[in-house]
Design a protein around this motif. Structure first.
Motif, PDB file in Angstrom:
ATOM      1  N   ILE A 168       0.879  -1.175   0.000  1.00 52.96           N
ATOM      2  CA  ILE A 168       0.000   0.000   0.000  1.00 52.96           C
ATOM      3  C   ILE A 168       0.913   1.221   0.000  1.00 52.96           C
ATOM      4  O   ILE A 168       1.499   1.583   1.020  1.00 52.96           O
ATOM      5  N   LEU A 169       1.074   1.823  -1.182  1.00 53.47           N
ATOM      6  CA  LEU A 169       2.082   2.857  -1.377  1.00 53.47           C
ATOM      7  C   LEU A 169       1.458   4.227  -1.571  1.00 53.47           C
ATOM      8  O   LEU A 169       0.312   4.358  -2.025  1.00 53.47           O
ATOM      9  N   VAL A 170       2.229   5.268  -1.207  1.00 52.34           N
ATOM     10  CA  VAL A 170       1.851   6.640  -1.520  1.00 52.34           C
ATOM     11  C   VAL A 170       1.861   6.789  -3.043  1.00 52.34           C
ATOM     12  O   VAL A 170       2.822   6.381  -3.708  1.00 52.34           O
ATOM     13  N   PRO A 171       0.789   7.312  -3.635  1.00 48.74           N
ATOM     14  CA  PRO A 171       0.731   7.417  -5.101  1.00 48.74           C
ATOM     15  C   PRO A 171       1.949   8.123  -5.688  1.00 48.74           C
ATOM     16  O   PRO A 171       2.371   9.183  -5.207  1.00 48.74           O
ATOM     17  N   GLY A 172       2.554   7.467  -6.692  1.00 51.15           N
ATOM     18  CA  GLY A 172       3.702   8.051  -7.377  1.00 51.15           C
ATOM     19  C   GLY A 172       5.011   7.910  -6.639  1.00 51.15           C
ATOM     20  O   GLY A 172       6.041   8.412  -7.097  1.00 51.15           O
ATOM     21  N   GLN A 173       5.013   7.217  -5.494  1.00 55.10           N
ATOM     22  CA  GLN A 173       6.241   7.046  -4.711  1.00 55.10           C
ATOM     23  C   GLN A 173       6.403   5.580  -4.331  1.00 55.10           C
ATOM     24  O   GLN A 173       5.446   4.809  -4.322  1.00 55.10           O
ATOM     25  N   GLN A 174       7.622   5.211  -3.986  1.00 56.14           N
ATOM     26  CA  GLN A 174       7.920   3.845  -3.572  1.00 56.14           C
ATOM     27  C   GLN A 174       8.046   3.760  -2.050  1.00 56.14           C
ATOM     28  O   GLN A 174       8.939   3.113  -1.509  1.00 56.14           O
ATOM     29  N   ILE A 175       7.127   4.437  -1.332  1.00 57.15           N
ATOM     30  CA  ILE A 175       7.131   4.396   0.133  1.00 57.15           C
ATOM     31  C   ILE A 175       5.745   4.015   0.626  1.00 57.15           C
ATOM     32  O   ILE A 175       4.738   4.236  -0.053  1.00 57.15           O
ATOM     33  N   SER A 176       5.699   3.431   1.822  1.00 53.61           N
ATOM     34  CA  SER A 176       4.435   2.964   2.382  1.00 53.61           C
ATOM     35  C   SER A 176       3.500   4.130   2.671  1.00 53.61           C
ATOM     36  O   SER A 176       3.921   5.207   3.105  1.00 53.61           O
ATOM     37  N   ALA A 177       2.203   3.885   2.442  1.00 52.25           N
ATOM     38  CA  ALA A 177       1.183   4.897   2.733  1.00 52.25           C
ATOM     39  C   ALA A 177       0.623   4.740   4.138  1.00 52.25           C
ATOM     40  O   ALA A 177      -0.318   5.439   4.510  1.00 52.25           O
ATOM     41  N   ILE A 178       1.190   3.836   4.936  1.00 54.61           N
ATOM     42  CA  ILE A 178       0.695   3.563   6.289  1.00 54.61           C
ATOM     43  C   ILE A 178       1.791   3.893   7.299  1.00 54.61           C
ATOM     44  O   ILE A 178       2.947   3.510   7.120  1.00 54.61           O
ATOM     45  N   ALA A 179       1.405   4.594   8.372  1.00 57.86           N
ATOM     46  CA  ALA A 179       2.383   4.978   9.397  1.00 57.86           C
ATOM     47  C   ALA A 179       2.234   4.169  10.678  1.00 57.86           C
ATOM     48  O   ALA A 179       3.175   4.108  11.472  1.00 57.86           O
ATOM     49  N   SER A 180       1.067   3.553  10.896  1.00 58.02           N
ATOM     50  CA  SER A 180       0.858   2.838  12.161  1.00 58.02           C
ATOM     51  C   SER A 180       0.018   1.596  11.931  1.00 58.02           C
ATOM     52  O   SER A 180      -0.832   1.544  11.032  1.00 58.02           O
TER      53      SER A 180
END
Length: 888
Positions: free
Chosen positions: A718-730
């Motif tokens: 589950i990624l931040v749109p347009g980026q290769q980082i997770s969209a979840i922090a907790s």
């Protein structure tokens, strides 16, 4: 197809993989592949903790690569497969599930297209090998998502539908490709002998299009279940010999000198489940047409007398035992261990109650191990022994043994269970004076006798119906599910030397008393099979050793019975990010007491507690957390993942949270199958199937995804749109994972794991195998003699359960670690922190870590780094990593 020749080794420099990543970045006009795979390769260390400049893998040796989640293992898999294809080496990538397989194939095809777009050279081919039974469902799912390219790839039509003149049409996904029979028996041409016929269009049917392509592909992509137990549904000509129902494992081993397995620890866990098959034996007040024994009875008319005479005795015996046992349980004459308190509570293995029953009969104190002589005398009471045990029983026990034999014999032709129980009570009065205890003892003896005898009858029936002249659909179902050795030809039984059988009764009192009895058989040796994939398994499959590389974030975890791979880690990337994972006690209070979910019986009361937990979680913790995250550097990732143990629990937690905030902030997981809807979701909340989870990151921040642990622990990006980082922090774990040491699959994993850990390479392999068999039997009888409640298990077994739980938590934390992002992991269920009976997670983590030897601790530190530090800090282990030097 032709079996690929032996390949002794591959040597690939890390620079060559980096160069390929850079070449692909240029071709796509992108820049993310080289940094991702470059960081992974730079982080790899060998067993001497030295940097790795060249990846060397040898045939016959499973190579393990352990690296944190989200650091590019999947990208590395694809790059290595493309590199090998370009140098003429065929390979197979094995991923976790069908969706991952389809996505991996699409990504590799696209990458190959870019690499070869300006050259006349042949483009290497990549094909997915999927189960034909799943194509229709996956095509419908793709249509719902508007993915018409995938619909074209998976969709097909069945020519048989146009030929049906009477009766139902072939059901999509269950077409009778090899199960056609004459419409009527014809004694003149001998068509009434039960012989099956193949569909005449099978060779060119679109249902098998993927199998045709995969056999010739340069890169094959498949998934764990398919490799573990799949078969090719059409004949395959292998080295000029036509093979029917070729196993996918053999196909892959013959076609590909190199196999890359993603999440190899989950693959081993899949082997545990793949060796477990369930069959419905008897039903009262429910559909009986699909009962295996009833089908064999109905289809016996197709058998010749010579075959029928071998089937009738074990069939009649199995029918009597299964149907009468179900009657007794439904009427309350006999009960399974928790049946009176928690109906339909789960699986029961014959012998589960041996420990407490033997202790009571022979007055063995709880703190004393039951002597072998006591077990020998106890086992002599039962008639399900293949060979009589030479034991001189005391007079009272001799009488009990005769009554037990009479109860399961049916020689009298009458129902005498009540009289037999009364006479057993009389015989045991002096030995067990307490009438309540004696009642449980009599029940335990009868349960063991009936289920042990039923197990014996089913084994004999399975052998009877597998003879060449018994060609019945019902017999085939029984043989395929209870003859599990077929699935594990290289290692059929494992260290125990026989199949484990488990039984379950499910019941319902409305609208009238009804229920059914099922059996589950477990066989094979998942741990040795996994460790020997490159060696013994490959030799058995294709005659050559193969190169196998397994990747995971949790392949090395001593004590985790299902997940720990019993080979050394070849390459490890340590999670060195300080504070990358923070494990926290997220307890929610109701008054002055923590809200506890695990251990509560299912029902309205537990539902109410889950709803209340959802309410208080939002107001006390989650809302303040998200509000803070929205205002700091985590703004793009200010989303939360809430985890339960089932879809129902996810819905109940969602109800609670929806009562406290706008339901549109919630995305709640729902099952994608067509089963009954158990729970209505809050109006306004979004429902997502597992195929749709990754779209959660495309919605606004400040939202919450609620899902079962089993659906989100692995393989989810589950990624931040347009980026290769997770969209979840907790991540918030609201229900402690289920601990079922006595469930058949879990018990089987524990027994096998304990055995493979004994012995080592030796000039006397027979002695090593004998040592492992002894260890397996010791572990089996130890578990069977233990109390089934988690809180009362020995600490060593609790530690084993917790090790598996920690694997799940590490994998779960990885869902928010994509791209190296930090994550806060909150353990919410009060059961995590209840110190009574030493069952709290911190004390069990400490116990587990303290009981590792020095080499295992060093390996754990090398493999897990910051993740291990976070867990040990949570558990209160001195020095964070257990070394008392305050260094991570």
């Amino acid at each position: 197809m032709t079996t690929a020749p032996y390949l002794s080794e591959i040597k690939v420099s890390c620079q060559e993989i980096r160069d390929l990543a850079e070449e692909l970045d240029r071709a796509w006009g992108q820049s993310w592949r080289l940094p991702v795979v470059g960081a992974l390769l730079a982080g790899f260390r060998d067993s001497a903790d030295l940097p790795v400049n060249e990846l060397v893998a040898y045939a016959g040796q499973l190579r393990l690569a352990n690296a944190p989640t989200g650091v590019g293992k999947t990208v590395f898999d694809r790059l290595l497969a493309i590199y090998l294809a370009r140098v003429g080496i065929r390979s197979c990538i094995v991923v976790t599930n069908i969706n991952d397989a389809l996505n991996t194939e699409a990504d590799i095809r696209a990458d190959l297209g870019k690499l070869y777009q300006r050259t006349a050279a042949r483009v290497p081919s990549c094909e997915t090998l999927l189960s034909a039974h799943r194509l229709h469902d996956k095509a419908l799912t793709a249509a719902d998502l508007g993915d018409w390219d995938r619909v074209d790839k998976l969709g097909y039509g069945c020519a048989l539908r146009a030929q049906v003149v009477d009766g139902p049409l072939p059901e999509p996904g269950k077409e009778p490709c090899t199960g056609l029979r004459p419409a009527a028996a014809d004694s003149d041409d001998n068509r009434g002998n039960g012989a099956r016929h193949a569909c005449p269009w099978r060779g060119g049917c679109g249902r098998h299009r993927l199998a045709h392509r995969a056999v010739q592909a340069d890169i094959i992509v498949t998934y764990h279940h398919m490799l573990a137990s799949g078969h090719v549904p059409i004949p395959v000509v292998v080295d000029d010999v036509e093979v029917e129902s070729l196993s996918v494992l053999e196909l892959v081993m013959r076609a590909c000198p190199v196999i890359l397995i993603d999440e190899i620890d989950q693959f081993q866990s899949t082997l545990v489940e793949a060796g477990s098959k369930e069959v419905r034996l008897a039903a009262k007040g429910r559909e009986q047409a699909d009962l295996a024994l009833a089908q064999i009875e109905t289809q016996r008319d197709l058998l010749r007398p010579g075959a029928d005479r071998r089937v009738v005795p074990p069939l009649r015996r199995a029918q009597f035992l299964s149907e009468q046992f179900l009657n007794y349980v439904l009427e309350g004459e006999i009960w399974l261990e928790d049946e009176r308190d928690r109906p339909a509570s789960g699986w029961h293995l014959p012998g589960t109650l041996d420990g407490p029953v033997a202790r009571a009969l022979f007055r063995v104190p709880d703190e004393t191990e039951i002597p072998a002589g006591v077990y020998k005398t106890y086992n002599a009471l039962f008639p399900d022994r293949e060979e009589p045990v030479p034991v001189d029983l005391p007079e009272d026990l001799r009488s009990v043994a005769e009554l037990i034999r009479d109860s399961v014999s049916n020689d009298s032709g009458g129902d005498e269970i009540r009289d037999i129980k009364h006479r057993m009570h009389e015989s045991l009065t002096r030995r067990v004076p307490d009438s309540g205890v004696r009642n449980d003892i009599v029940n335990g003896l009868l349960v063991r006798a009936w289920l042990g005898s039923l197990r014996q009858a089913l084994t004999r029936l399975t052998y009877a119906v597998t003879s060449p002249d018994v060609q019945l659909p019902g017999a085939r179902q029984l043989a395929e599910k209870l003859g599990v050795f077929v699935q594990h030809a290289a290692i059929p039984y494992g260290p125990l030397g026989y199949l484990l059988f488990g039984f379950r009764v499910t019941r319902s009192d409305t609208p009238r008393l009804q229920g059914e009895l099922s059996v589950q058989a477990i066989g094979g040796d998942p741990h040795t099979t996994t460790a020997q994939l490159a060696g013994m398994v490959a030799l058995a499959a294709c005659g050559f050793e193969r190169i196998v590389i397994g990747l995971s974030a949790t392949a090395f975890f001593p004590g985790a019975a299902r997940e720990h791979i019993h080979v050394p880690v070849t390459w490890a990337m340590t999670d060195t990010a300080p504070g990358g994972v923070k494990a926290n006690a997220g307890t929610i209070l109701a008054g002055m007491q923590p809200i506890r979910i695990a251990g509560l019986s299912d029902g309205p009361a537990k539902d109410d507690v889950l709803i209340e937990l959802g309410k208080r979680l939002w107001s006390d913790r989650l809302r303040p957390y998200l509000e803070t995250a929205l205002t700091d550097q985590r703004h793009d990732r200010a989303r939360a993942l809430i985890v339960g143990n089932s879809y129902r629990q996810a819905g109940l937690l969602g109800r609670g949270i929806a009562a406290m905030t706008d339901p549109r902030r919630l995305a709640i997981a729902v099952s994608s199958n067509n089963g009954p809807v158990y729970l209505a979701l809050p109006p306004g909340a979004e429902s997502l199937t597992a195929d749709q989870f990754e779209s959660f990151g495309h919605g606004p921040v400040g939202r919450v995804l609620i899902a079962p642990l089993s659906r989100v622990a692995r393989g989810l990006n589950i990624l931040v749109p347009g980026q290769q980082i997770s969209a979840i922090a907790s991540i918030w774990v609201c229900v402690r994972p289920v601990a079922q040491v006595h469930a058949p699959a879990e018990l089987f994993a524990s027994v096998n794991s304990a055995a493979i850990g004994k012995g080592s390479a030796s000039a006397d392999p027979a002695a090593v195998l004998a040592q492992q068999r002894t260890a397996a039997h010791n572990r089996l009888y130890w578990i069977l003699s233990c109390d089934r409640r988690f809180s009362l298990l020995p600490r060593k077994l609790k530690s084993e359960v917790v090790a598996g739980m920690l694997v799940d938590l590490i994998q779960l934390a990885g869902r928010a670690r994509r791209g190296g992002t930090p994550v806060d992991l909150f353990l919410v269920d009060g059961a995590f922190h209840d110190p009574r009976l030493s069952s709290d997670l911190p004390s069990l983590v400490r116990y587990h870590y303290e009981n590792l030897d020095e080499d295992e601790r060093a390996a754990m530190k090398r493999v897990y780094g910051g993740m291990l530090t976070a867990l040990l800090e949570y558990a209160g282990v001195p020095g964070k990593d257990g070394s008392n030097d305050n260094r991570a």
